[in-house]
Write a protein that holds these residues in place. Structure first.
Motif, PDB file in Angstrom:
ATOM      1  N   MET A 250     -64.383 -21.886  14.618  1.00 62.23           N
ATOM      2  CA  MET A 250     -65.361 -21.717  15.134  1.00 62.23           C
ATOM      3  C   MET A 250     -65.808 -22.834  16.200  1.00 62.23           C
ATOM      4  O   MET A 250     -65.852 -23.980  15.749  1.00 62.23           O
ATOM      5  CB  MET A 250     -66.531 -21.595  14.160  1.00 62.23           C
ATOM      6  CG  MET A 250     -66.266 -20.193  13.228  1.00 62.23           C
ATOM      7  SD  MET A 250     -67.488 -20.194  11.832  1.00 62.23           S
ATOM      8  CE  MET A 250     -66.728 -18.949  10.794  1.00 62.23           C
TER       9      MET A 250
ATOM     10  N   PHE B  36     -68.887 -23.494  19.354  1.00 60.36           N
ATOM     11  CA  PHE B  36     -70.237 -22.960  19.598  1.00 60.36           C
ATOM     12  C   PHE B  36     -70.642 -23.731  21.089  1.00 60.36           C
ATOM     13  O   PHE B  36     -70.256 -24.817  21.152  1.00 60.36           O
ATOM     14  CB  PHE B  36     -71.185 -23.102  18.813  1.00 60.36           C
ATOM     15  CG  PHE B  36     -70.789 -22.377  17.561  1.00 60.36           C
ATOM     16  CD1 PHE B  36     -70.301 -23.146  16.377  1.00 60.36           C
ATOM     17  CD2 PHE B  36     -71.124 -21.128  17.198  1.00 60.36           C
ATOM     18  CE1 PHE B  36     -70.154 -22.742  15.173  1.00 60.36           C
ATOM     19  CE2 PHE B  36     -70.827 -20.582  15.919  1.00 60.36           C
ATOM     20  CZ  PHE B  36     -70.204 -21.252  14.989  1.00 60.36           C
TER      21      PHE B  36
ATOM     22  N   TYR C 242     -74.068 -24.618  23.227  1.00 60.50           N
ATOM     23  CA  TYR C 242     -75.467 -24.718  22.942  1.00 60.50           C
ATOM     24  C   TYR C 242     -76.019 -25.649  24.608  1.00 60.50           C
ATOM     25  O   TYR C 242     -75.190 -26.346  25.192  1.00 60.50           O
ATOM     26  CB  TYR C 242     -76.033 -25.844  21.968  1.00 60.50           C
ATOM     27  CG  TYR C 242     -75.585 -25.338  20.450  1.00 60.50           C
ATOM     28  CD1 TYR C 242     -74.348 -25.616  20.123  1.00 60.50           C
ATOM     29  CD2 TYR C 242     -76.482 -24.406  19.960  1.00 60.50           C
ATOM     30  CE1 TYR C 242     -74.157 -25.096  18.709  1.00 60.50           C
ATOM     31  CE2 TYR C 242     -76.130 -24.115  18.560  1.00 60.50           C
ATOM     32  CZ  TYR C 242     -74.940 -24.651  17.830  1.00 60.50           C
ATOM     33  OH  TYR C 242     -74.763 -24.110  16.617  1.00 60.50           O
TER      34      TYR C 242
ATOM     35  N   LEU D 231     -81.827 -27.228  20.273  1.00 64.85           N
ATOM     36  CA  LEU D 231     -80.492 -26.666  20.679  1.00 64.85           C
ATOM     37  C   LEU D 231     -80.585 -25.251  20.669  1.00 64.85           C
ATOM     38  O   LEU D 231     -81.037 -24.699  19.603  1.00 64.85           O
ATOM     39  CB  LEU D 231     -79.460 -27.275  19.984  1.00 64.85           C
ATOM     40  CG  LEU D 231     -79.073 -28.792  20.044  1.00 64.85           C
ATOM     41  CD1 LEU D 231     -79.904 -29.729  19.024  1.00 64.85           C
ATOM     42  CD2 LEU D 231     -77.346 -29.085  19.663  1.00 64.85           C
TER      43      LEU D 231
ATOM     44  N   LEU E 242     -78.396 -21.929  21.093  1.00 67.29           N
ATOM     45  CA  LEU E 242     -77.014 -21.172  21.133  1.00 67.29           C
ATOM     46  C   LEU E 242     -76.987 -20.399  22.475  1.00 67.29           C
ATOM     47  O   LEU E 242     -77.761 -19.382  22.516  1.00 67.29           O
ATOM     48  CB  LEU E 242     -76.729 -20.366  19.740  1.00 67.29           C
ATOM     49  CG  LEU E 242     -75.503 -19.850  19.768  1.00 67.29           C
ATOM     50  CD1 LEU E 242     -74.540 -21.078  19.764  1.00 67.29           C
ATOM     51  CD2 LEU E 242     -75.337 -19.256  18.349  1.00 67.29           C
TER      52      LEU E 242
ATOM     53  N   LEU F 173     -73.824 -28.819  25.245  1.00 63.81           N
ATOM     54  CA  LEU F 173     -73.165 -29.175  24.123  1.00 63.81           C
ATOM     55  C   LEU F 173     -72.308 -28.284  23.498  1.00 63.81           C
ATOM     56  O   LEU F 173     -72.665 -27.203  23.174  1.00 63.81           O
ATOM     57  CB  LEU F 173     -74.014 -29.855  23.131  1.00 63.81           C
ATOM     58  CG  LEU F 173     -75.106 -30.980  23.215  1.00 63.81           C
ATOM     59  CD1 LEU F 173     -76.375 -30.711  22.743  1.00 63.81           C
ATOM     60  CD2 LEU F 173     -74.438 -32.380  22.407  1.00 63.81           C
TER      61      LEU F 173
ATOM     62  N   GLY G   7     -68.123 -24.593  10.504  1.00 64.86           N
ATOM     63  CA  GLY G   7     -67.624 -23.551   9.749  1.00 64.86           C
ATOM     64  C   GLY G   7     -68.388 -23.318   8.703  1.00 64.86           C
ATOM     65  O   GLY G   7     -69.517 -23.924   8.200  1.00 64.86           O
ATOM     66  N   GLU G   8     -68.266 -22.300   7.806  1.00 66.44           N
ATOM     67  CA  GLU G   8     -69.280 -21.976   6.710  1.00 66.44           C
ATOM     68  C   GLU G   8     -69.476 -22.991   5.649  1.00 66.44           C
ATOM     69  O   GLU G   8     -68.380 -23.557   5.030  1.00 66.44           O
ATOM     70  CB  GLU G   8     -68.739 -20.634   6.036  1.00 66.44           C
ATOM     71  CG  GLU G   8     -68.752 -19.219   6.947  1.00 66.44           C
ATOM     72  CD  GLU G   8     -68.822 -18.034   6.120  1.00 66.44           C
ATOM     73  OE1 GLU G   8     -68.201 -17.282   6.644  1.00 66.44           O
ATOM     74  OE2 GLU G   8     -69.277 -18.101   5.002  1.00 66.44           O
ATOM     75  N   ASN G   9     -70.634 -23.395   5.554  1.00 68.03           N
ATOM     76  CA  ASN G   9     -70.925 -24.307   4.512  1.00 68.03           C
ATOM     77  C   ASN G   9     -70.207 -25.858   4.685  1.00 68.03           C
ATOM     78  O   ASN G   9     -70.063 -26.709   3.878  1.00 68.03           O
ATOM     79  CB  ASN G   9     -70.503 -24.060   3.026  1.00 68.03           C
ATOM     80  CG  ASN G   9     -70.973 -22.604   2.671  1.00 68.03           C
ATOM     81  OD1 ASN G   9     -72.015 -22.518   2.874  1.00 68.03           O
ATOM     82  ND2 ASN G   9     -70.402 -21.875   1.823  1.00 68.03           N
ATOM     83  N   THR G  10     -70.302 -26.016   6.075  1.00 68.52           N
ATOM     84  CA  THR G  10     -69.510 -27.433   6.247  1.00 68.52           C
ATOM     85  C   THR G  10     -70.508 -27.939   7.381  1.00 68.52           C
ATOM     86  O   THR G  10     -71.204 -27.111   8.249  1.00 68.52           O
ATOM     87  CB  THR G  10     -68.138 -27.521   6.931  1.00 68.52           C
ATOM     88  OG1 THR G  10     -67.928 -26.705   8.048  1.00 68.52           O
ATOM     89  CG2 THR G  10     -67.301 -26.865   5.901  1.00 68.52           C
ATOM     90  N   GLU G  11     -70.557 -29.311   7.674  1.00 66.10           N
ATOM     91  CA  GLU G  11     -71.165 -29.890   8.865  1.00 66.10           C
ATOM     92  C   GLU G  11     -70.777 -29.378  10.262  1.00 66.10           C
ATOM     93  O   GLU G  11     -69.728 -28.995  10.375  1.00 66.10           O
ATOM     94  CB  GLU G  11     -71.311 -31.359   8.607  1.00 66.10           C
ATOM     95  CG  GLU G  11     -69.928 -32.072   8.945  1.00 66.10           C
ATOM     96  CD  GLU G  11     -70.034 -33.365   8.735  1.00 66.10           C
ATOM     97  OE1 GLU G  11     -69.781 -34.098   7.935  1.00 66.10           O
ATOM     98  OE2 GLU G  11     -70.611 -34.126   9.658  1.00 66.10           O
ATOM     99  N   ALA G  12     -71.675 -29.536  10.973  1.00 63.76           N
ATOM    100  CA  ALA G  12     -71.091 -29.151  12.545  1.00 63.76           C
ATOM    101  C   ALA G  12     -70.951 -30.551  13.119  1.00 63.76           C
ATOM    102  O   ALA G  12     -71.437 -31.581  13.040  1.00 63.76           O
ATOM    103  CB  ALA G  12     -72.303 -28.453  13.187  1.00 63.76           C
TER     104      ALA G  12
ATOM    105  N   PHE H  19     -70.226 -32.347  17.066  1.00 71.16           N
ATOM    106  CA  PHE H  19     -70.468 -32.079  18.294  1.00 71.16           C
ATOM    107  C   PHE H  19     -70.023 -33.031  19.424  1.00 71.16           C
ATOM    108  O   PHE H  19     -69.405 -34.116  19.143  1.00 71.16           O
ATOM    109  CB  PHE H  19     -71.973 -32.383  18.691  1.00 71.16           C
ATOM    110  CG  PHE H  19     -72.909 -31.728  17.940  1.00 71.16           C
ATOM    111  CD1 PHE H  19     -73.247 -31.937  16.606  1.00 71.16           C
ATOM    112  CD2 PHE H  19     -73.469 -30.423  18.476  1.00 71.16           C
ATOM    113  CE1 PHE H  19     -74.212 -31.076  15.778  1.00 71.16           C
ATOM    114  CE2 PHE H  19     -74.256 -29.653  17.829  1.00 71.16           C
ATOM    115  CZ  PHE H  19     -74.619 -29.899  16.379  1.00 71.16           C
ATOM    116  N   GLY H  20     -69.543 -32.586  20.443  1.00 72.97           N
ATOM    117  CA  GLY H  20     -69.416 -33.453  21.705  1.00 72.97           C
ATOM    118  C   GLY H  20     -70.362 -34.138  22.157  1.00 72.97           C
ATOM    119  O   GLY H  20     -71.671 -34.007  21.527  1.00 72.97           O
ATOM    120  N   GLN H  21     -70.349 -35.257  23.097  1.00 71.39           N
ATOM    121  CA  GLN H  21     -71.069 -35.816  23.361  1.00 71.39           C
ATOM    122  C   GLN H  21     -72.075 -35.310  24.481  1.00 71.39           C
ATOM    123  O   GLN H  21     -73.200 -35.964  24.896  1.00 71.39           O
ATOM    124  CB  GLN H  21     -70.589 -37.324  24.143  1.00 71.39           C
ATOM    125  CG  GLN H  21     -70.041 -38.284  23.069  1.00 71.39           C
ATOM    126  CD  GLN H  21     -71.025 -38.484  21.859  1.00 71.39           C
ATOM    127  OE1 GLN H  21     -72.076 -39.182  22.226  1.00 71.39           O
ATOM    128  NE2 GLN H  21     -70.668 -38.360  20.624  1.00 71.39           N
TER     129      GLN H  21
END
Lengths: 111, 113
Positions: B31, B33, B35, B43, B45, B92, B97-102, B104-106
């Protein structure tokens, strides 16, 4: 659909406590909390997966009330480094999976 | 964890032109995304980039304006087309993923003049 956070902004003195709330009109599958400092990307703080779950590290903790579709972030004995914008986030699993963020809370800690 | 390299970090563009933003991830991710973050705002989406198929756009964002490519599981691009000053923002990319942290690029700080 975007979770609403309150307050929108808060100013604290070092050592004071704060609570940031995140409320959704739809069922929350999970709640994530992030902090973003100016000019930087958001940084993950914690994730809560179950209703009633509470988590914490250092002096930052959070709770998740699944039935009320709410989560709260607790910052105790705040430090200057806590300044930034806090976002809750939630996963949307109906239809195409996606991840959306709350409206944000700007927090400033003064010396 | 995932490390994301996002380029360019900032750009100033003339109205009517297009800018392509790249995100390279150091591991394969399902996954990804994109933003947009207006100054002082949350942010928003734009779309979910799907590998091997068209991106899934959120309400208010269309493919002609924000075409997205996802040729493999480690790379994606977002193009901001026919830019106007209203497109000035921070863009950004993120993976999660499900139930995990996201992660990010800078971010890419875009100014359209």
């Amino acid at each position: 659909q975007q979770p609403v956070q309150s307050p929108q902004a808060v100013i604290l003195r070092e050592g004071e406590d704060a609570v940031i709330n995140c409320s959704s009109s739809k069922a929350l599958y999970s709640v994530h909390w992030y902090r973003q400092k100016h000019g930087e990307a958001p940084v993950f703080l914690m994730i809560l997966l179950k209703g009633g779950e509470q988590k914490g590290h250092d002096k930052i903790s959070a709770s998740f009330n699944e039935k009320k579709q709410q989560s709260s972030l607790y910052l105790t004995a705040s430090q200057l480094s806590y300044s930034g914008t806090y976002f809750c986030g939630t996963e949307i699993t109906s239809g195409t999976y996606k991840y959306i963020f709350g409206t944000g809370t700007r927090l400033k800690v003064l010396a | 964890s995932a490390v994301i390299s996002q380029k360019p970090s900032r750009d100033i563009c003339q109205r009517g032109t297009s800018l392509t933003i790249q995100c390279q991830v150091d591991s394969q991710v399902t996954m990804m995304f994109w933003y947009r973050q207006q100054p002082g705002q949350s942010l928003t989406l734009i779309a979910t980039a799907n590998q091997g198929s068209e991106a899934t756009y959120e309400s208010g964002f269309v493919i002609d304006k924000f075409p997205i490519s996802r040729p493999n599981l480690t790379f994606s691009t977002l193009t901001v087309s026919n830019m106007s000053p209203e497109d000035s923002s921070i863009y950004l990319c993120s993976v999660g993923g499900e139930n995990t942290e996201a992660f990010f690029g800078q971010g890419t700080r875009l100014t359209v003049v």
